[in-house]
Design a protein around this motif. Structure first.
Motif, mmCIF file in Angstrom:
data_model
loop_
_atom_site.group_PDB
_atom_site.id
_atom_site.type_symbol
_atom_site.label_atom_id
_atom_site.label_comp_id
_atom_site.label_asym_id
_atom_site.label_seq_id
_atom_site.Cartn_x
_atom_site.Cartn_y
_atom_site.Cartn_z
ATOM 1 N N ASP A 16 -16.318 -29.514 7.514
ATOM 2 C CA ASP A 16 -15.219 -30.072 6.729
ATOM 3 C C ASP A 16 -15.734 -30.762 5.471
ATOM 4 O OD1 ASP A 16 -12.605 -30.586 6.205
ATOM 5 O OD2 ASP A 16 -12.227 -31.804 7.969
ATOM 6 N N SER A 49 -17.848 -22.740 9.315
ATOM 7 C CA SER A 49 -16.621 -21.982 9.535
ATOM 8 C C SER A 49 -16.885 -20.510 9.225
ATOM 9 C CB SER A 49 -15.508 -22.491 8.618
ATOM 10 O OG SER A 49 -14.410 -21.609 8.655
ATOM 11 N N LEU A 80 -15.552 -23.291 13.228
ATOM 12 C CA LEU A 80 -14.125 -23.118 12.990
ATOM 13 C C LEU A 80 -13.844 -21.669 12.605
ATOM 14 C CD1 LEU A 80 -11.694 -25.533 11.493
ATOM 15 C CD2 LEU A 80 -11.840 -23.367 10.303
ATOM 16 N N THR A 99 -13.400 -23.458 17.219
ATOM 17 C CA THR A 99 -12.172 -24.172 16.866
ATOM 18 C C THR A 99 -11.291 -23.208 16.093
ATOM 19 O OG1 THR A 99 -13.408 -26.243 16.650
ATOM 20 C CG2 THR A 99 -11.233 -26.157 15.651
ATOM 21 N N VAL A 101 -7.935 -22.797 14.049
ATOM 22 C CA VAL A 101 -7.011 -23.704 13.371
ATOM 23 C C VAL A 101 -5.715 -23.000 12.992
ATOM 24 C CG1 VAL A 101 -8.079 -23.345 11.098
ATOM 25 C CG2 VAL A 101 -6.768 -25.416 11.525
ATOM 26 N N ASN A 109 0.448 -24.036 6.735
ATOM 27 C CA ASN A 109 -0.276 -22.852 7.187
ATOM 28 C C ASN A 109 -0.340 -21.786 6.091
ATOM 29 O OD1 ASN A 109 -1.654 -21.987 9.657
ATOM 30 N ND2 ASN A 109 -0.288 -20.228 9.564
ATOM 31 N N ALA A 141 -6.981 -26.212 17.133
ATOM 32 C CA ALA A 141 -6.787 -27.288 16.158
ATOM 33 C C ALA A 141 -5.452 -27.102 15.457
ATOM 34 C CB ALA A 141 -7.917 -27.279 15.129
ATOM 35 N N ALA A 143 -3.509 -28.190 12.362
ATOM 36 C CA ALA A 143 -3.523 -28.852 11.053
ATOM 37 C C ALA A 143 -2.123 -29.372 10.739
ATOM 38 C CB ALA A 143 -3.989 -27.863 9.985
ATOM 39 N N ALA A 177 -4.875 -32.671 14.004
ATOM 40 C CA ALA A 177 -5.504 -32.961 12.714
ATOM 41 C C ALA A 177 -4.505 -33.566 11.728
ATOM 42 C CB ALA A 177 -6.118 -31.693 12.123
ATOM 43 N N SER A 179 -4.598 -33.499 8.481
ATOM 44 C CA SER A 179 -5.377 -32.756 7.485
ATOM 45 C C SER A 179 -5.357 -33.387 6.108
ATOM 46 C CB SER A 179 -4.838 -31.330 7.376
ATOM 47 O OG SER A 179 -4.682 -30.784 8.654
ATOM 48 N N CYS A 240 -9.355 -31.704 2.933
ATOM 49 C CA CYS A 240 -8.828 -30.347 2.910
ATOM 50 C C CYS A 240 -8.865 -29.829 1.470
ATOM 51 C CB CYS A 240 -7.394 -30.346 3.422
ATOM 52 S SG CYS A 240 -6.592 -28.766 3.246
#
Ligand SMILES: [Zn+2]
Length: 298
Positions: A16, A49, A80, A99, A101, A109, A141, A143, A177, A179, A240
Motif C-alpha cells: 500500500d 500486489s 493483494l 488478499t 479486494v 470499485n 478485503a 475497500a 478497509a 480506503s 489509495c
C-alpha cells in the motif's frame, strides 16, 4: 469495553505504501526492507500486489520479490490481487496467502477496478473456490467499507452482502478497509458490532488510513470493539492512488506505540521498528509529517 491483550499487526507498507511511490525501488532493496521489518518482530506482511504492471509499475516485480523473501521462517507473506488475472499470477508464483479486494460501493470499485461491486463479486463466485483448492489462505478485503467520497455511508446490509459472497467460497477472513481515511471512531462503533453479530465466527482485520488524522483514534475504537488484527504501513506511507486527496496509512510504529501504552502485546520491538522506519524513509526519500520517534521523550 476493553479490547484484547494481544493483537496482530499486518504490515502493508511494501504494497500500500510503495504503490504510490514513483521512483522504482529495486527488488533486492524491497526484500531488505521486508527483512528489517521481520527482524523487528513483524510476522505478517502484505508484500506486493499482482495488479497489472501497467497500472502500478512499482509492483511489477511481485513474483521476483516473493522468490527472494519466501523462505524466512515464521513470516507470513500475502499478496493483494484485484482480479482473476492477478489471482492466476499469484498462484503461479506460489503465493500462499492472498488478499482479494472488492470495493463496497460501485463508485469506489469502478475507480479501483473499472467494474461494479456486483461484477467483482460475480468473478469471486466463479473462481473463488480455486483459491482454496490451491491451498491458499484467502483474505477478503472490502475497500470503502467505512465510507465512500461519492456515495457516503455504506449500508450495513451492503457490507453483509459482500462478506457473504467471500464466505460462500470457503473460509475467508475479512478485512474492512477505510480506503480513503474518512472513518471516525463513532462510525467504527456503529459498524463493527453489527458485523460481528452477523458473522460471529468470522475472523476480522481493519485497514485504516490516516488522511484526516483519525487513523489512531479509529484503531483504538476498533480495538475497543474487539478487533484484534490491524493493517498498517511503516512510516505511514501509502494512500489509495485513486483517493481524491493524498495521505498515508496508519503508521505501524504509531500503532505499536499506542498498544505498548495500553499494555497490549504486538510482538514487535518498537526501537527496532523505528530504526527500520528511519531507514525506509532514507530509501524512499519521503518527508512525512511528524510521527512518533522518541516515544518516551517530549
Ligand atoms: Zn489501503
Amino acid at each position: 469495553m476493553p479490547g484484547a491483550k494481544e493483537v496482530t499487526i499486518v504490515e502493508v507498507g511494501p504494497r500500500d505504501g510503495f504503490q504510490n511511490l514513483a521512483a522504482f525501488i529495486p527488488t533486492e532493496r524491497k526484500a531488505e526492507i521486508i527483512e528489517k521489518l521481520a527482524e523487528a518482530g513483524v510476522k505478517k506482511i502484505e508484500f506486493s500486489s499482482f495488479v497489472h504492471p501497467k497500472w502500478i509499475p512499482q509492483l511489477a516485480d511481485a513474483a521476483d520479490l516473493y522468490r527472494l523473501i519466501k523462505g524466512r521462517p515464521g513470516l507470513e507473506l500475502r499478496a493483494l490481487i484485484p482480479n482473476e488475472k492477478g489471482l492466476e499470477r499469484a498462484i503461479e508464483s506460489g503465493v500462499k496467502e492472498i488478499t482479494w479486494v472488492v470495493g463496497a460501493t460501485d463508485s469506489g470499485n469502478t475507480a479501483n477496478l473499472n467494474m461494479t461491486t456486483e461484477q467483482s463479486l460475480e468473478i469471486i463466485r466463479r473462481v473463488g473456490k480455486r483459491v482454496h483448492g490451491a491451498g491458499v489462505k484467502l483474505y477478503g478485503a472490502i475497500a470503502y467499507a467505512l465510507g465512500d467520497p461519492v456515495e457516503g455511508d455504506v449500508p450495513l446490509a451492503r457490507l453483509i452482502h459482500v462478506i457473504e459472497v467471500f464466505r460462500s467460497i470457503g473460509d475467508t477472513a475479512i478485512s474492512l478497509a477505510d480506503s480513503i481515511g474518512i472513518a471516525s471512531p463513532q462510525k467504527i462503533r456503529d459498524t463493527i458490532p453489527g458485523l460481528f453479530r452477523a458473522f460471529p465466527d468470522a475472523r476480522w482485520s481493519i485497514h485504516l488510513h490516516n488522511i484526516l488524522g483519525l487513523g489512531i483514534a479509529n484503531a483504538l475504537a476498533a480495538w475497543e470493539c474487539g478487533v484484534t488484527v490491524f493493517e498498517s504501513s511503516i512510516a505511514g506511507l501509502g494512500g489509495c492512488p485513486y483517493a481524491p486527496y493524498p495521505g498515508g496509512n496508519v503508521a505501524t510504529e504509531e500503532l505499536v506505540y499506542m498498544f505498548n501504552k495500553l499494555g497490549v502485546s504486538t510482538g514487535i520491538d518498537l526501537d527496532r521498528l523505528i530504526a527500520a522506519r528511519d531507514w525506509v524513509r532514507s530509501i524512499v526519500g519521503e518527508k512525512p509529517p511528524k510521527q512518533v520517534g522518541h516515544p518516551e521523550g517530549t
